[in-house]
Design an enzyme around this catalytic site. Sequence first.
Site, mmCIF file in Angstrom:
data_model
loop_
_atom_site.group_PDB
_atom_site.id
_atom_site.type_symbol
_atom_site.label_atom_id
_atom_site.label_comp_id
_atom_site.label_asym_id
_atom_site.label_seq_id
_atom_site.Cartn_x
_atom_site.Cartn_y
_atom_site.Cartn_z
ATOM 1 N N LYS A 198 0.904 -1.148 0.000
ATOM 2 C CA LYS A 198 0.000 0.000 0.000
ATOM 3 C C LYS A 198 0.947 1.203 0.000
ATOM 4 O O LYS A 198 1.402 1.650 1.061
ATOM 5 C CB LYS A 198 -0.881 -0.023 1.251
ATOM 6 C CG LYS A 198 -1.799 1.178 1.416
ATOM 7 C CD LYS A 198 -3.075 1.034 0.642
ATOM 8 C CE LYS A 198 -4.037 2.192 0.950
ATOM 9 N NZ LYS A 198 -5.286 2.086 0.208
ATOM 10 N N ALA A 226 -3.903 4.299 -3.684
ATOM 11 C CA ALA A 226 -4.756 5.150 -2.844
ATOM 12 C C ALA A 226 -5.575 6.048 -3.755
ATOM 13 O O ALA A 226 -5.048 6.980 -4.350
ATOM 14 C CB ALA A 226 -3.902 5.983 -1.894
ATOM 15 N N GLY A 227 -6.861 5.727 -3.897
ATOM 16 C CA GLY A 227 -7.718 6.547 -4.742
ATOM 17 C C GLY A 227 -7.719 6.089 -6.190
ATOM 18 O O GLY A 227 -7.239 5.006 -6.526
#
Length: 228
Positions: A37, A109-110
């Site tokens: 991540k 992320a997004g």
Amino acid sequence: MRGFFIAGTDTGVGKTEVSRALCSLLLQRGQAPRPLKPVETGCAPDHPEDALALQQACGTSLPLDLICPYRFRLPAAPLVAAEAEGRHIDVGHLEAVARQADLIVVEAAGGLIVPLARDGGRVLTNLDFAQRLGLPVILVGRAGLGTLNHCALSATALASRGLTLAAIVLNRVAAADDPSVLSNPRWVAELTGARVLGPTPFVADAAERPAQLRTFLATLIDTLEARR
């Protein structure tokens, strides 16, 4: 380096759910996936919930700094959150961390065009990072209203960079459906030419979601392994 890049058409569409399910499926099949991540925002830096969930799903004891190198408190796009704290995200470092793995599951992320970092005067996006890694992309979108436009735009962006779109997962994120849920898989497939999985079942218990999603992802993994 083998693996997958998990991207979303929007925020809150269930990327972490799908990533967890994929990690646990690969682990279940005797493989050793490594989670990444790259950036988690809107979290306590010492307790990034999404990254920790991926760590658990992969059954790894890797240090948190190798699973989620950048963590920020502001719930915003990575570059926005980093600049709010006066910090810099080094995409070269993220790429180096990713390339340490034989089999990796990267959760962005997004959405794809979310600003990730700066390279000199240029803003780099999640799409730029995906292109650097060159992994097949699993695109997660909401199952209901609005997903046609989001999926089509995201698929077009991936195609413009020559990236492989392995599948689009239409994920239920709420118990209530709208009338478009049943027809959206057909329309998304027609608009994008991609393999479409779903709509997934909505499972209220977060702990139970990966097991339900594994069923959908298993058919994808089987197909990809058969092509090797």
